[in-house]
Design an enzyme around this catalytic site. Structure first.
Site, PDB file in Angstrom:
ATOM      1  N   SER A 125       1.134  -1.155   0.082  1.00 39.65           N
ATOM      2  CA  SER A 125      -0.255   0.246  -0.218  1.00 39.65           C
ATOM      3  C   SER A 125       0.688   0.518   0.134  1.00 39.65           C
ATOM      4  O   SER A 125       1.998   1.580   1.095  1.00 39.65           O
ATOM      5  CB  SER A 125      -1.032   0.304   1.278  1.00 39.65           C
ATOM      6  OG  SER A 125      -1.051   1.828   1.884  1.00 39.65           O
ATOM      7  N   TYR A 127      -1.427  -1.031  10.338  1.00 39.90           N
ATOM      8  CA  TYR A 127      -1.752  -1.322   8.860  1.00 39.90           C
ATOM      9  C   TYR A 127      -0.685  -1.031   8.480  1.00 39.90           C
ATOM     10  O   TYR A 127      -0.296  -1.564   7.428  1.00 39.90           O
ATOM     11  CB  TYR A 127      -3.146  -0.813   8.607  1.00 39.90           C
ATOM     12  CG  TYR A 127      -3.726  -0.737   6.717  1.00 39.90           C
ATOM     13  CD1 TYR A 127      -3.847  -2.094   6.309  1.00 39.90           C
ATOM     14  CD2 TYR A 127      -3.004   0.139   6.082  1.00 39.90           C
ATOM     15  CE1 TYR A 127      -4.131  -2.307   4.973  1.00 39.90           C
ATOM     16  CE2 TYR A 127      -3.768  -0.066   4.820  1.00 39.90           C
ATOM     17  CZ  TYR A 127      -3.677  -1.502   4.533  1.00 39.90           C
ATOM     18  OH  TYR A 127      -4.095  -2.265   2.556  1.00 39.90           O
TER      19      TYR A 127
HETATM   20  P1  NAP Z   1     -11.727  -6.674  -0.232  1.00 38.00           P
HETATM   21  O1  NAP Z   1     -12.124  -6.308  -1.891  1.00 38.00           O
HETATM   22  O2  NAP Z   1     -11.677  -6.582   0.959  1.00 38.00           O
HETATM   23  O3  NAP Z   1     -10.656  -8.141  -0.377  1.00 38.00           O
HETATM   24  C1  NAP Z   1     -10.035  -8.956   0.128  1.00 38.00           C
HETATM   25  C2  NAP Z   1      -9.640 -10.230  -0.426  1.00 38.00           C
HETATM   26  O4  NAP Z   1      -8.562 -11.129   0.697  1.00 38.00           O
HETATM   27  C3  NAP Z   1     -10.566 -11.200  -0.437  1.00 38.00           C
HETATM   28  O5  NAP Z   1     -10.937 -11.622  -1.459  1.00 38.00           O
HETATM   29  C4  NAP Z   1     -11.311 -11.570   0.989  1.00 38.00           C
HETATM   30  O6  NAP Z   1     -11.953 -13.081   0.912  1.00 38.00           O
HETATM   31  C5  NAP Z   1      -9.373 -11.939   1.201  1.00 38.00           C
HETATM   32  N1  NAP Z   1      -9.125 -12.267   2.481  1.00 38.00           N
HETATM   33  C6  NAP Z   1      -9.661 -11.585   3.834  1.00 38.00           C
HETATM   34  N2  NAP Z   1      -9.943 -12.242   4.741  1.00 38.00           N
HETATM   35  C7  NAP Z   1      -8.831 -13.785   4.521  1.00 38.00           C
HETATM   36  C8  NAP Z   1      -9.269 -14.785   4.873  1.00 38.00           C
HETATM   37  N3  NAP Z   1      -8.503 -14.917   6.934  1.00 38.00           N
HETATM   38  N4  NAP Z   1      -8.509 -15.489   4.935  1.00 38.00           N
HETATM   39  C9  NAP Z   1      -8.306 -15.919   3.403  1.00 38.00           C
HETATM   40  N5  NAP Z   1      -9.005 -14.662   3.130  1.00 38.00           N
HETATM   41  C10 NAP Z   1      -8.691 -13.325   3.074  1.00 38.00           C
HETATM   42  O7  NAP Z   1     -10.330  -5.717  -0.271  1.00 38.00           O
HETATM   43  P2  NAP Z   1      -9.311  -5.695  -1.437  1.00 38.00           P
HETATM   44  O8  NAP Z   1      -8.365  -3.324  -1.243  1.00 38.00           O
HETATM   45  O9  NAP Z   1      -9.155  -5.887  -2.929  1.00 38.00           O
HETATM   46  O10 NAP Z   1      -7.697  -5.688  -0.995  1.00 38.00           O
HETATM   47  C11 NAP Z   1      -6.533  -6.408  -1.308  1.00 38.00           C
HETATM   48  C12 NAP Z   1      -5.317  -6.250  -1.037  1.00 38.00           C
HETATM   49  O11 NAP Z   1      -5.236  -4.827  -1.745  1.00 38.00           O
HETATM   50  C13 NAP Z   1      -4.832  -5.618   0.395  1.00 38.00           C
HETATM   51  O12 NAP Z   1      -4.269  -6.484   0.834  1.00 38.00           O
HETATM   52  C14 NAP Z   1      -4.954  -4.321   0.620  1.00 38.00           C
HETATM   53  O13 NAP Z   1      -4.462  -4.679   1.924  1.00 38.00           O
HETATM   54  C15 NAP Z   1      -4.828  -3.902  -0.570  1.00 38.00           C
HETATM   55  N6  NAP Z   1      -4.908  -2.296  -0.241  1.00 38.00           N
HETATM   56  C16 NAP Z   1      -6.036  -1.985  -0.535  1.00 38.00           C
HETATM   57  C17 NAP Z   1      -6.458  -0.751  -1.064  1.00 38.00           C
HETATM   58  C18 NAP Z   1      -7.835  -0.096  -1.268  1.00 38.00           C
HETATM   59  O14 NAP Z   1      -8.010   1.145  -1.513  1.00 38.00           O
HETATM   60  N7  NAP Z   1      -8.856  -1.138  -1.706  1.00 38.00           N
HETATM   61  C19 NAP Z   1      -5.498   0.215  -0.782  1.00 38.00           C
HETATM   62  C20 NAP Z   1      -4.091  -0.375  -0.600  1.00 38.00           C
HETATM   63  C21 NAP Z   1      -3.622  -1.650  -0.377  1.00 38.00           C
HETATM   64  P3  NAP Z   1     -12.625 -13.182   1.627  1.00 38.00           P
HETATM   65  O15 NAP Z   1     -13.517 -12.478   2.451  1.00 38.00           O
HETATM   66  O16 NAP Z   1     -13.654 -14.368   0.718  1.00 38.00           O
HETATM   67  O17 NAP Z   1     -12.019 -14.662   2.615  1.00 38.00           O
END
Ligand code: NAP
Length: 257
Positions: free
Chosen positions: A137, A150
């Site tokens: 991030s 975080y």
């Molecule tokens: P998201 O839509 O909430 O996706 C998170 C994914 O992680 C989901 O597929 C969820 O699937 C899975 N997950 C969560 N807890 C889990 C667990 N205990 N075991 C296995 N899988 C798990 O969010 P996203 O934004 O796409 O996040 C993806 C990555 O991007 C993360 O590492 C996040 O920190 C990073 N990121 C996001 C942003 C942003 O603004 N969106 C910015 C910077 C970085 P299930 O619930 O089905 O398990």
């Protein structure tokens, strides 16, 4: 055939990676907790792109379920690309945080990518090729904007990627840290936030398409919203200037009595 394993493929960034890689002809192993969502994505991608898809339902914070994923990373057909994407946020600061929630976040965001990387690496080194994408991030570089831990979990992911590049880059293993800024996914809802209050939100398709251009260019660090790659290079140069000062057996003059 090339096989990629994507954690957190059931929604958001992981889901788009799965779609884009299937379109490129990769076979996929999709990992997350939501079996229905993974199966429905798998059916869609098999039908549209004719690729092979395995689904592993796993809560990655559970050591036993992690073992299943670790076993797959060591098994055949080999995993040529690991995407450490699953992650979560945690609202609030450290002062009043629930210790269990802290441990959960540290596991999911930092320990899990570490252990999965360690599981896949020996095979990649032996084969002389492989790639690992770690989703960090921009908060890794801007911790003051994020209360609690975080940002620290994501700074860990960035640092691990840089160390890993130094360790295995010359042995055929390419690693990339992707640093998204605010991106429209479920992560905000999941942590009780409100994305409508977040400025400059990138669409998730745009984020992943940009990150894949960085991947194709073999960038070590890809920050999709930053306009000039030179800004990152200047940041790295400043770090190396600072590092020159680390090679001193004596404390700096200003710390001597
Ligand atoms: P998201 O839509 O909430 O996706 C998170 C994914 O992680 C989901 O597929 C969820 O699937 C899975 N997950 C969560 N807890 C889990 C667990 N205990 N075991 C296995 N899988 C798990 O969010 P996203 O934004 O796409 O996040 C993806 C990555 O991007 C993360 O590492 C996040 O920190 C990073 N990121 C996001 C942003 C942003 O603004 N969106 C910015 C910077 C970085 P299930 O619930 O089905 O398990």
């Amino acid at each position: 055939m090339t096989t990629a394993l994507i954690t957190g493929a059931s929604s958001g960034i992981g889901n788009v990676y799965a779609r884009r890689l299937a379109a490129r002809g990769y076979d996929l192993v999709l990992v997350a907790r939501a079996t229905d969502r993974l199966n429905s994505l798998a059916d869609d991608l098999r039908e549209t792109h004719g690729v092979k898809i395995e689904v592993i339902t796993a809560d990655l914070t559970d050591a036993n379920q992690m073992q299943t994923v670790g076993q797959r990373l060591r098994a055949e057909p080999p995993i040529d690309l690991l995407i450490n994407n699953a992650g979560a946020g945690l609202a609030g600061g450290l002062a009043h945080a629930d210790p269990q929630a802290l441990e959960h976040l540290l596991r999911l965001n930092s320990l899990v990518p570490t252990l999965l990387t360690a599981a896949v690496l020996p095979g990649m080194i032996e084969r002389g090729h492989g790639s690992i994408i770690n989703v960090a991030s921009v908060l890794a570089l801007l911790p003051e904007y994020s209360p609690g831990i975080y940002a620290a979990t994501k700074s860990y992911v960035l640092t691990m990627t840089q160390s890993l590049h130094a360790e295995v880059g010359a042995r055929g293993v390419y690693v990339q840290a992707v640093l998204p800024a605010a991106t429209r996914t479920e992560i905000y809802d999941r942590m009780g936030g409100d994305i409508s209050k977040v400025p400059d939100v990138m669409e998730v398709d745009d984020l992943v398409d940009a990150a894949l251009i960085g991947f194709d260019r073999r960038e070590l660090v890809t920050i999709p919203p930053v306009p000039h790659h030179g800004d990152w290079e200047a940041f790295e140069q400043a770090r190396m200037v600072l590092a020159h000062g680390f090679s001193n057996a004596q404390p700096a003059e200003r710390y001597r009595k």
